[in-house]
Design an enzyme around this catalytic site. Structure first.
Site, mmCIF file in Angstrom:
data_model
loop_
_atom_site.group_PDB
_atom_site.id
_atom_site.type_symbol
_atom_site.label_atom_id
_atom_site.label_comp_id
_atom_site.label_asym_id
_atom_site.label_seq_id
_atom_site.Cartn_x
_atom_site.Cartn_y
_atom_site.Cartn_z
ATOM 1 C CE LYS A 104 10.583 1.722 6.591
ATOM 2 N NZ LYS A 104 9.226 0.964 6.519
ATOM 3 N NE ARG A 105 5.669 7.946 1.643
ATOM 4 C CZ ARG A 105 4.841 8.227 2.547
ATOM 5 N NH1 ARG A 105 4.923 9.662 2.805
ATOM 6 N NH2 ARG A 105 4.086 7.548 3.305
ATOM 7 C CE LYS A 161 7.129 -4.059 -2.250
ATOM 8 N NZ LYS A 161 7.252 -2.823 -2.703
ATOM 9 C CE LYS A 189 6.994 6.118 5.577
ATOM 10 N NZ LYS A 189 6.266 4.827 5.501
ATOM 11 C CB THR A 198 4.040 -2.850 0.686
ATOM 12 O OG1 THR A 198 4.426 -1.508 0.229
ATOM 13 C CG2 THR A 198 2.635 -2.605 0.519
HETATM 14 C C1 F58 Z 1 1.254 4.444 2.466
HETATM 15 N N1 F58 Z 1 0.854 5.873 2.010
HETATM 16 C C2 F58 Z 1 1.286 3.970 3.757
HETATM 17 N N2 F58 Z 1 1.178 7.774 1.156
HETATM 18 O O1 F58 Z 1 2.160 4.953 4.723
HETATM 19 C C3 F58 Z 1 1.950 2.501 4.097
HETATM 20 O O2 F58 Z 1 1.658 2.368 5.396
HETATM 21 C C4 F58 Z 1 1.069 1.620 3.122
HETATM 22 O O3 F58 Z 1 1.634 0.468 3.180
HETATM 23 C C5 F58 Z 1 0.880 2.161 1.617
HETATM 24 O O4 F58 Z 1 0.281 3.543 1.729
HETATM 25 C C6 F58 Z 1 0.307 1.367 0.856
HETATM 26 O O5 F58 Z 1 -1.275 1.184 1.381
HETATM 27 C C7 F58 Z 1 1.661 6.517 1.040
HETATM 28 O O6 F58 Z 1 2.282 6.072 0.355
HETATM 29 C C8 F58 Z 1 1.908 8.637 0.179
HETATM 30 O O7 F58 Z 1 2.732 8.572 -0.626
HETATM 31 C C9 F58 Z 1 1.292 10.108 0.180
HETATM 32 C C10 F58 Z 1 0.806 10.281 -1.301
HETATM 33 C C11 F58 Z 1 0.149 11.694 -1.279
HETATM 34 C C12 F58 Z 1 1.052 12.685 -0.824
HETATM 35 C C13 F58 Z 1 1.657 12.476 0.487
HETATM 36 C C14 F58 Z 1 2.237 11.055 0.512
#
Ligand code: F58
Length: 792
Positions: A527-528, A639, A533, A635
């Site tokens: 994950k990021r 998976k 996290k 998500t």
């Molecule tokens: C993610 N957000 C949530 N944001 O962290 C995760 O819990 C969730 O499952 C997912 O959305 C889908 O609902 C997310 O991925 C980003 O990547 C941002 C986008 C804009 C820049 C900063 C990061």
């Protein structure tokens, strides 16, 4: 279509579309030819779907998102059209290896992480369900950066997916809109004339997204920025060749690069421009399509549903009001009510620093008319809610979360826990004023990509056992439950997992030079990189585990390999330090002859969708260890469960629902709850107390602090140690002790392979709820009031 017909189609495209002689064709030529042959099939259902949407005057859903993390599309297309055998056979006849050809496709990495991948899963489910829909996004020339490691450090390089030919998109030079920025506003009574100072053109590129069985296909329309006058002939004639090309270069900047999560200073202006560029192009396109069918704008809410994927396209509120008010002659109240009835907003984070806001100077400079409209929206809302304290414009900032909430008729969170927390934290007051607005739609993932296509071994076993209905009705996996006590069946389930692990191990050996034994437990966190996290909790536990093995080598440890992958935003230095620490620990632990058969640590570079598809089917253990209350949903967690990995996790995001679905006895729970977190943080010296109570934690931290993993630079991780022994905002130290306990339970559970595989199979059988088909049905019914046009 037969394999022979397919072969002919591939040859035809190779020859006449690509101009390549089969004798000299390279793998990328075959990949393009195959893609074009597949695309032909998709186009047929795409046209049929479009015609039907017009014929039925159906409501359309528009999903506005700055990110669509679609990854590769070729296999998706082949699988959804159920042409796998034909494609394989055709390529074989042509002397080409199917897997090699598929692997040649670059990942379209037009997203950072979960939010972008969710958008991609949603598009596929919308098509599978036959709901007329468009995804609107940006056609970034460079997606998320490419990651490599040098001396354990993350190195970023530009991603260049468009350097190779891209088979899927149709350029639409005729679908162009001119958009403005800056300039002046001439207000006349209710309405105004905006005269922008600067213009740029948006050009559309369409990619069809096909659903299961090819029954329906929707469009992903991505916008690319072009100069209004691409070439300055005067400059050229003066010999100023660089100056001549400048207008094009400046305009193209808008869609050049995907923003990573570290926007600062001058970068912020470009990000706001990108957001307006996407939103304004999409809204013009939506109104143009609406106008081609209807002439009463009052019908807009019954024909158009616009979903805002986070606040990034939140400017849609003021922009739609502006278009209706200033350009279409609607009164302000009607314009606002119409916009609200069309718009809805999904929130993906509660982290305050991640909620967008724009300085009003910047906002007013780029979008002067919109700033006025934000004020009118705010005034109207204040008038209707005289007691309110919140507003969309406060402290010199335009607050996009509040603005989105006010302009949407529905606001949703992405897991039950997260939606609940929205009502008590960030949107507490707005929720009190509008108690019917917030609702929950727990995320989901598409089973076509995240089981059928990425895990063929398990998919065949499932289909052998219960038939193929599960592919678009994932709850049918429940039918596997009655087989988990059948030893012969469970052995087949275990064999699929084992073979997936062996395949991953072979790939790691070949491409990464890492040898791991597939008999070891594959413990995966992908994950990021982010402090919430808590990849650092995982690596701390690995250090403690290693120390304990060394102290007690003969107590029957369960062999395990810890696999990490993920990118840190380029400006997030703490996260980058965590990556380096994991790599340094990996080097020391993997070199230890005494323990390496019991514990290894691997950080795989350049995490992307394709790597996830490789890792998830091979995982035994899924690490979902965020500080409770911080992960909106997750998500990846879904998976993993679907593919039979057991979760070690906190009660955060959708973990809560996963545990409810699969059963608490098939889930390794640890850590504080969201309610306990704030109280713990308020305790003075909470980290010092936690460390004093846990000698393993203390000695793991000491190992880092004394430079055991960075002997050439002992203070390299002083920052991490200071953070964890001091503020420790994400409560790594408090949760460590319980995490250690849960991990030892994992060890002993894994020791009984039959029992473990039974739990794994129950995770698969009970993950039907996490299909994005279920999620999209929820949005269609509760938010969009949209219907499927497929006849059963
Ligand atoms: C993610 N957000 C949530 N944001 O962290 C995760 O819990 C969730 O499952 C997912 O959305 C889908 O609902 C997310 O991925 C980003 O990547 C941002 C986008 C804009 C820049 C900063 C990061």
């Amino acid at each position: 279509m037969t394999a022979a017909q397919f072969r002919d189609a591939i040859l035809r495209h190779l020859t006449y579309a690509l101009g390549k002689d089969p004798e000299h064709a390279q793998v990328q030529d075959w990949r393009m030819a195959l893609s074009l042959a597949v695309r032909d099939q998709i186009v047929d259902s795409w046209f049929a779907a479009t015609r039907k949407s017009y014929a039925e005057q159906a409501k359309r859903v528009y999903y506005l998102s700055m990110e669509f993390l679609i990854g590769r599309l070729l296999e998706d297309g082949i699988v959804n059209l159920r042409l796998v055998d034909q494609a394989r056979g055709a390529l074989e006849e042509l002397g080409q290896d199917y897997d090699t050809v598929l692997a040649d496709e670059p990942d379209a990495a037009l997203g950072n992480g979960g939010l972008g991948r969710l958008a991609a899963c949603f598009l596929e489910s919308l098509s599978t369900l036959g709901c007329p829909a468009y995804g609107y996004g940006l056609r970034y020339e460079h997606g998320l950066f490419r990651q490599s490691f040098k001396d354990g450090r993350q190195i970023e390089a530009p991603e260049t997916w468009l350097l190779q030919q891209h088979a899927w998109e149709f350029e639409r030079p005729e679908a162009r809109f001119r958009l403005g920025f800056g300039g002046t506003v001439d207000v006349k009574g209710e309405t105004a004339t905006w005269s922008p100072a600067e213009f740029v053109e948006a050009e559309a590129y369409d990619t069809p997204i096909v659903g299961w069985k090819g029954r329906w296909a929707n469009t992903l329309r991505l916008w690319s920025a072009k100069a209004v006058d691409p070439f300055d002939l005067d400059s050229f004639n003066r010999g100023d060749f660089a100056g001549a090309a400048e207008p094009e270069a400046l305009a193209r900047t808008i869609s050049r690069v995907l923003y990573p999560d570290d926007t600062t200073g001058p970068g912020k202006e470009l990000r706001l421009k990108q957001e307006y560029f996407l939103t304004a192009s999409a809204l013009r396109d939506i109104l143009r399509r609406f106008d081609s069918e209807y002439d009463d704008l009052g019908l807009l809410p019954s024909k158009v549903a616009i979903q805002l994927n986070d606040t990034h396209p939140a400017i849609a509120g003021p922009e739609l009001v502006r278009l209706l008010l200033d350009e279409r002659g609607m009164g302000f109240e009607d314009a606002m009510a119409t916009a609200q009835a069309c718009l809805s907003y999904t929130n993906h984070t509660l982290l305050p620093e991640a909620l967008e806001s724009w300085g009003e100077d910047l906002f007013g400079k780029l979008l002067p008319r919109h700033l006025q409209i934000v004020d009118r929206i705010d005034d109207a809302h204040a008038k209707a809610n005289p007691s309110r304290k919140v507003s969309a414009r406060a402290d010199g900032q335009v607050k996009m979360g509040e603005l989105s909430f006010i302009m949407a008729h529905k606001v949703n969170g992405v897991s039950a826990l997260h939606s609940g927390l929205m009502t008590t934290t960030v949107f507490e007051e707005l929720h009190r004023l509008h108690p019917d607005r917030i609702l929950n739609q727990t995320n989901g993932v598409t089973p076509r990509r995240w089981l059928l296509s990425c895990n063929p071994r398990l998919s065949s076993l499932i289909t052998d056992t219960i038939g193929s209905g599960w592919v678009d009705d994932l709850e049918q996996l429940k039918g596997l439950e009655s087989h988990v006590d059948d030893a012969e069946w469970l052995a087949r389930y275990a064999a699929a997992k084992h073979d997936n692990k062996a395949e991953l191990a072979a790939w790691m050996a070949e491409t990464q030079g890492v040898t791991v034994d597939p008999a070891m437990m594959f413990d995966v966190q992908i994950k990021r990189l982010h402090e919430y996290k808590r990849q650092h909790l995982n690596i701390l536990e690995a250090i403690a585990h290693w120390q304990e093995i060394k102290a007690n080598p003969d107590v029957g440890w369960t062999p395990r390999v810890k696999i990490f992958a993920g990118k840190a935003a380029p400006g997030y230095f703490f996260a980058k330090d965590i990556i380096r620490l994991i790599n340094d620990v990996s080097e020391v632990i993997n070199a230890d002859e005494e323990t390496r058969h019991l514990l290894q640590v691997v950080f795989l570079p350049n995490y992307n969708v394709t790597l996830a598809e490789r890792l998830i089917p091979a995982a035994d253990l899924s690490e979902q260890i965020s500080t409770a209350g911080k992960e909106a949903s997750g998500t990846g967690n879904m998976k993993f469960a679907l593919n039979g990995a057991l979760t070690v996790g906190t009660l955060d995001g959708a973990n809560v629902e996963i545990r409810e679905q699969v059963g608490s006895e098939n889930f390794f729970l640890f850590g504080m709850t969201a309610d306990e977190v704030d109280a713990r943080r308020a305790i003075d010296g909470h980290a010092a107390k936690a460390i004093a109570n846990d000698t393993r934690l203390k000695s793991a931290l000491e190992a880092i602090e004394t430079g055991l993993f960075s002997p050439d630079e002992p203070t390299r991780y002083a920052n991490i140690v200071e953070n964890l022994t001091g503020p420790d905002y994400f409560l790594v130290t408090t949760d460590f002790t319980d995490y250690w306990r849960a991990q030892r339970e994992v060890d002993s559970a894994y020791g009984d392979q039959d029992a473990w595989m039974r739990m794994a199979a129950l995770n698969t059988a009970r993950s039907g709820w996490f299909s994005s088909d279920r999620t999209i049905r929820g949005y269609m019914g509760d938010i969009w009031n949209a219907r499927s046009l497929l006849e059963d």
